[in-house]
Design an enzyme around this catalytic site. Structure first.
Site, PDB file in Angstrom:
ATOM      1  N   ARG A  95     -19.801  24.169  12.789  1.00  0.00           N
ATOM      2  CA  ARG A  95     -19.188  24.784  12.151  1.00  0.00           C
ATOM      3  C   ARG A  95     -19.872  25.816  11.028  1.00  0.00           C
ATOM      4  O   ARG A  95     -19.324  26.347  10.113  1.00  0.00           O
ATOM      5  CB  ARG A  95     -18.176  23.872  11.203  1.00  0.00           C
ATOM      6  CG  ARG A  95     -18.969  22.794  10.178  1.00  0.00           C
ATOM      7  CD  ARG A  95     -18.393  21.946   9.255  1.00  0.00           C
ATOM      8  NE  ARG A  95     -19.198  21.041   8.667  1.00  0.00           N
ATOM      9  CZ  ARG A  95     -18.597  20.389   7.759  1.00  0.00           C
ATOM     10  NH1 ARG A  95     -17.283  20.212   7.603  1.00  0.00           N
ATOM     11  NH2 ARG A  95     -19.428  19.410   7.160  1.00  0.00           N
ATOM     12  N   LYS A 135     -21.577  28.055   6.317  1.00  0.00           N
ATOM     13  CA  LYS A 135     -21.034  26.750   6.568  1.00  0.00           C
ATOM     14  C   LYS A 135     -19.307  26.829   6.379  1.00  0.00           C
ATOM     15  O   LYS A 135     -18.898  27.510   5.551  1.00  0.00           O
ATOM     16  CB  LYS A 135     -21.261  25.863   5.445  1.00  0.00           C
ATOM     17  CG  LYS A 135     -20.723  24.243   5.690  1.00  0.00           C
ATOM     18  CD  LYS A 135     -21.235  23.060   5.003  1.00  0.00           C
ATOM     19  CE  LYS A 135     -20.799  21.812   5.004  1.00  0.00           C
ATOM     20  NZ  LYS A 135     -21.359  20.710   4.154  1.00  0.00           N
ATOM     21  N   ASP A 152     -12.638  21.670  14.095  1.00  0.00           N
ATOM     22  CA  ASP A 152     -11.862  23.005  14.170  1.00  0.00           C
ATOM     23  C   ASP A 152     -13.002  23.867  13.370  1.00  0.00           C
ATOM     24  O   ASP A 152     -12.471  24.981  13.210  1.00  0.00           O
ATOM     25  CB  ASP A 152     -10.756  22.638  13.072  1.00  0.00           C
ATOM     26  CG  ASP A 152     -11.131  21.945  11.779  1.00  0.00           C
ATOM     27  OD1 ASP A 152     -12.278  22.064  11.360  1.00  0.00           O
ATOM     28  OD2 ASP A 152     -10.235  21.762  11.019  1.00  0.00           O
ATOM     29  N   GLY A 153     -14.038  23.322  13.270  1.00  0.00           N
ATOM     30  CA  GLY A 153     -15.074  24.389  12.675  1.00  0.00           C
ATOM     31  C   GLY A 153     -15.035  24.821  11.482  1.00  0.00           C
ATOM     32  O   GLY A 153     -15.822  25.857  10.931  1.00  0.00           O
ATOM     33  N   ARG A 213     -25.362  28.806   2.371  1.00  0.00           N
ATOM     34  CA  ARG A 213     -26.710  28.055   1.884  1.00  0.00           C
ATOM     35  C   ARG A 213     -28.080  28.704   2.446  1.00  0.00           C
ATOM     36  O   ARG A 213     -28.157  29.379   3.271  1.00  0.00           O
ATOM     37  CB  ARG A 213     -26.427  26.709   2.352  1.00  0.00           C
ATOM     38  CG  ARG A 213     -26.670  26.351   3.802  1.00  0.00           C
ATOM     39  CD  ARG A 213     -26.466  24.874   4.040  1.00  0.00           C
ATOM     40  NE  ARG A 213     -26.707  24.539   5.468  1.00  0.00           N
ATOM     41  CZ  ARG A 213     -26.483  23.338   6.059  1.00  0.00           C
ATOM     42  NH1 ARG A 213     -25.971  22.669   5.334  1.00  0.00           N
ATOM     43  NH2 ARG A 213     -26.469  23.142   7.358  1.00  0.00           N
ATOM     44  N   ASP A 260     -30.526  14.933  13.565  1.00  0.00           N
ATOM     45  CA  ASP A 260     -29.762  16.167  13.726  1.00  0.00           C
ATOM     46  C   ASP A 260     -29.558  16.607  12.128  1.00  0.00           C
ATOM     47  O   ASP A 260     -29.416  17.806  12.038  1.00  0.00           O
ATOM     48  CB  ASP A 260     -28.710  16.331  14.258  1.00  0.00           C
ATOM     49  CG  ASP A 260     -27.490  15.586  13.912  1.00  0.00           C
ATOM     50  OD1 ASP A 260     -27.704  14.285  13.973  1.00  0.00           O
ATOM     51  OD2 ASP A 260     -26.569  15.908  13.568  1.00  0.00           O
ATOM     52  N   ASN A 261     -29.830  15.674  11.202  1.00  0.00           N
ATOM     53  CA  ASN A 261     -29.818  15.820   9.717  1.00  0.00           C
ATOM     54  C   ASN A 261     -30.971  15.903   9.232  1.00  0.00           C
ATOM     55  O   ASN A 261     -31.087  15.985   7.816  1.00  0.00           O
ATOM     56  CB  ASN A 261     -28.802  15.018   9.097  1.00  0.00           C
ATOM     57  CG  ASN A 261     -27.369  14.961   9.471  1.00  0.00           C
ATOM     58  OD1 ASN A 261     -26.932  16.140  10.150  1.00  0.00           O
ATOM     59  ND2 ASN A 261     -26.501  13.829   9.420  1.00  0.00           N
ATOM     60  N   ASP A 270     -28.036  18.833   4.941  1.00  0.00           N
ATOM     61  CA  ASP A 270     -26.658  18.446   5.584  1.00  0.00           C
ATOM     62  C   ASP A 270     -26.089  17.526   4.724  1.00  0.00           C
ATOM     63  O   ASP A 270     -26.198  16.196   5.249  1.00  0.00           O
ATOM     64  CB  ASP A 270     -26.866  17.681   7.087  1.00  0.00           C
ATOM     65  CG  ASP A 270     -26.848  19.128   7.924  1.00  0.00           C
ATOM     66  OD1 ASP A 270     -26.804  20.066   7.551  1.00  0.00           O
ATOM     67  OD2 ASP A 270     -27.089  18.988   8.971  1.00  0.00           O
TER      68      ASP A 270
END
Length: 495
Positions: free
Chosen positions: A87, A107, A119-120, A170, A246-247, A256
């Site tokens: 997203r 974001k 839904d992104g 960001r 991944d964070n 994140d």
């Protein structure tokens, strides 16, 4: 605003070109003017009409080269290769007046090839949480991504129910995660992995090229800076909540934001994320998980670094973390001169009292700072009376007095005049121990108001947490701890 597109052009096959997707009725509601100034961005460029037109004009540089990055990650300890920017879009990079390269990342930008079944989009609730948290941590000198602006919309997005959608821009040095390296390593895509390394050396770790083994130097730097980051989380009671690989950023920043929380009561095994049923990401597990994540990252360096060298590099995490954490905690107690068994025993006993009493972490340290002179000149009863176990606190105050007096004597012996008076120590302590941190119940109030189109609470809370050591009457409400009913607000990954 002049944008570069280094990642999009140099690593085109490691990402997918995607244009931001418009939302209904967008308008800019929060602008970080100080950050914009530091980045050399004309504030007028961030006002609603200007920014919205640029973001959704497919020919404008802000959207023309926007990309979604591909990566994988270990989520709750399990490898998941089907990740990526689901997203978010990298709009490009900007060079600040000081020559620092920073990403601009949108974001809630809409669907990407990595959205999977989502839904992104982002919701107003989660963007406010990230905006305020990133700025609050930055004010505490805890490395973090930063929020440049927040865009509210009139579009409804489905989560547990229907919520207002939002977007946020960001910024940070890059959005490259541990999961980027893991993905290309685990898929055996050596060419892509080597080009990712080359990109990082060129733009982010250029000093490592002077080392005998640049890859080892890069990993060693990431290990040490990650240890320092987590030490700050632990010292200031911050629970990230979702430390998936991944964070985790290669720049060792808080990144994140999801179901994070600052502790209220000092509960070391506190779990802020209601989705974390096993407690993997509990507050007291964060150093362990950080090392686990670094170990996962280290595998991607194995073609360039011998196994023994990797193990040796990883073994440095613990001593760096301990030294950093203990140093921070000594400062919070006003022990600026030296660290000894005496100072550590004093710290350990106080933290054990907080744990046994479920005492508020931040109130306790702030009161210690503000009442230091009284504690040193009396039996400490005023301070002790704020706790349940008054006799135990009175005994600790005696221990603290003796320890502090020893610190002052050493300062005088070393002619450290600036540390030889209680008033000097107290002035330092009140600028280390915050009066205001970003507490969940105040966040909830700000979000509720914003969902009714009132962003004044957000703005006031933001002002308070970005000046965490200052005492102002208009911010006093935000320094208040939660009532019993307000504690333990359930947070999830959808936050």
């Amino acid at each position: 605003m002049h944008l570069h597109h280094y990642y999009a052009k140099q690593l085109a096959d490691l990402c997918s070109p995607v244009k931001p997707s418009p939302m209904l009725g967008p308008r800019v509601v929060l602008i970080n003017t100080a950050l914009a100034s530091d980045m050399g961005i004309d504030i007028n460029a961030l006002h609603s009409d200007n920014l919205i037109n640029q973001l959704f004009d497919p020919q404008h540089p802000m959207a023309f080269n926007s990309v979604a990055q591909k990566y994988g990650g270990h989520q709750f300890g399990q490898w998941n290769p089907q990740l990526g920017d689901g997203r978010g879009l990298l709009l490009g990079e900007i060079k600040t007046p000081r020559g620092k390269l920073l990403d601009l990342h949108l974001k809630g930008a809409g669907l990407t090839p990595y959205s999977r079944h989502a839904d992104g989009r982002a919701v107003l609730r989660s963007t406010i949480r990230e905006y305020l948290a990133s700025e609050a941590l930055n004010a505490l000198s805890i490395p973090s991504s930063r929020a440049l602006c927040l865009i509210a919309t009139q579009e409804r997005v489905k989560r547990d129910g229907l919520e207002l959608g939002a977007m946020m821009i960001r910024t940070c040095s890059s959005h490259i995660r541990f999961g980027h390296f893991e993905y290309f390593h685990r898929h055996g895509e050596k060419n892509q992995l080597d080009r990712l390394f080359a990109f990082c050396f060129e733009h982010h770790f250029s000093a490592c090229l002077n080392a005998n083994n640049p890859h080892l130097a890069m990993l060693t730097e990431i290990i040490a800076s990650t240890a320092n980051l987590v030490a700050k989380w632990q010292a200031y009671g911050f629970n990230h909540g979702v430390m998936n690989t991944d964070n985790m950023s290669i720049h060792s920043i808080t990144f994140d934001y999801g179901p994070y929380a600052f502790l209220d009561d000092f509960i070391p095994n506190y779990i802020c994320n209601r989705s974390d049923h096993s407690g993997r990401y509990a507050f007291d597990q964060q150093p362990v998980i950080a090392l686990w994540n670094l170990n996962a990252l280290a595998h991607a360096f194995s073609k360039h670094v011998e196994v023994d060298a990797l193990k040796n590099a990883l073994s440095q995490f613990e001593p760096v973390f301990i030294a950093s954490y203990q140093g921070l905690m000594h400062q919070r107690f006003g022990f600026f001169v030296e660290q000894t068994a005496q100072t550590q025993a004093c710290i350990d006993e106080f933290m054990q009292i907080l744990k046994d009493e479920f005492a508020d972490l931040h109130v306790s340290f702030r009161q210690l700072s503000e009442q230091l002179a009284h504690i040193m000149q009396s039996d400490g009863s005023l301070f002790a009376n704020g706790f349940k176990q008054v006799p135990r606190l009175l005994q600790w105050c005696k221990q603290y007095q003796g320890t502090m007096k020893h610190q002052l004597e050493i300062a005088k012996q070393h002619e450290a005049i600036y540390l030889s008076e209680i008033s000097d120590i107290q002035n330092r302590m009140v600028n280390i121990n915050p009066l205001t941190v970003l507490r969940t119940h105040h966040l909830q109030s700000a979000i509720a108001a914003a969902e009714n189109d009132d962003f004044s609470v957000c703005e006031s809370l933001l002002a308070a947490v970005t000046h965490p050591f200052e005492k102002r009457s208009e911010w006093s409400v935000f320094a208040q701890p939660p009532s019993k009913k307000q504690k333990g607000i359930a947070l999830s990954c959808s936050s």
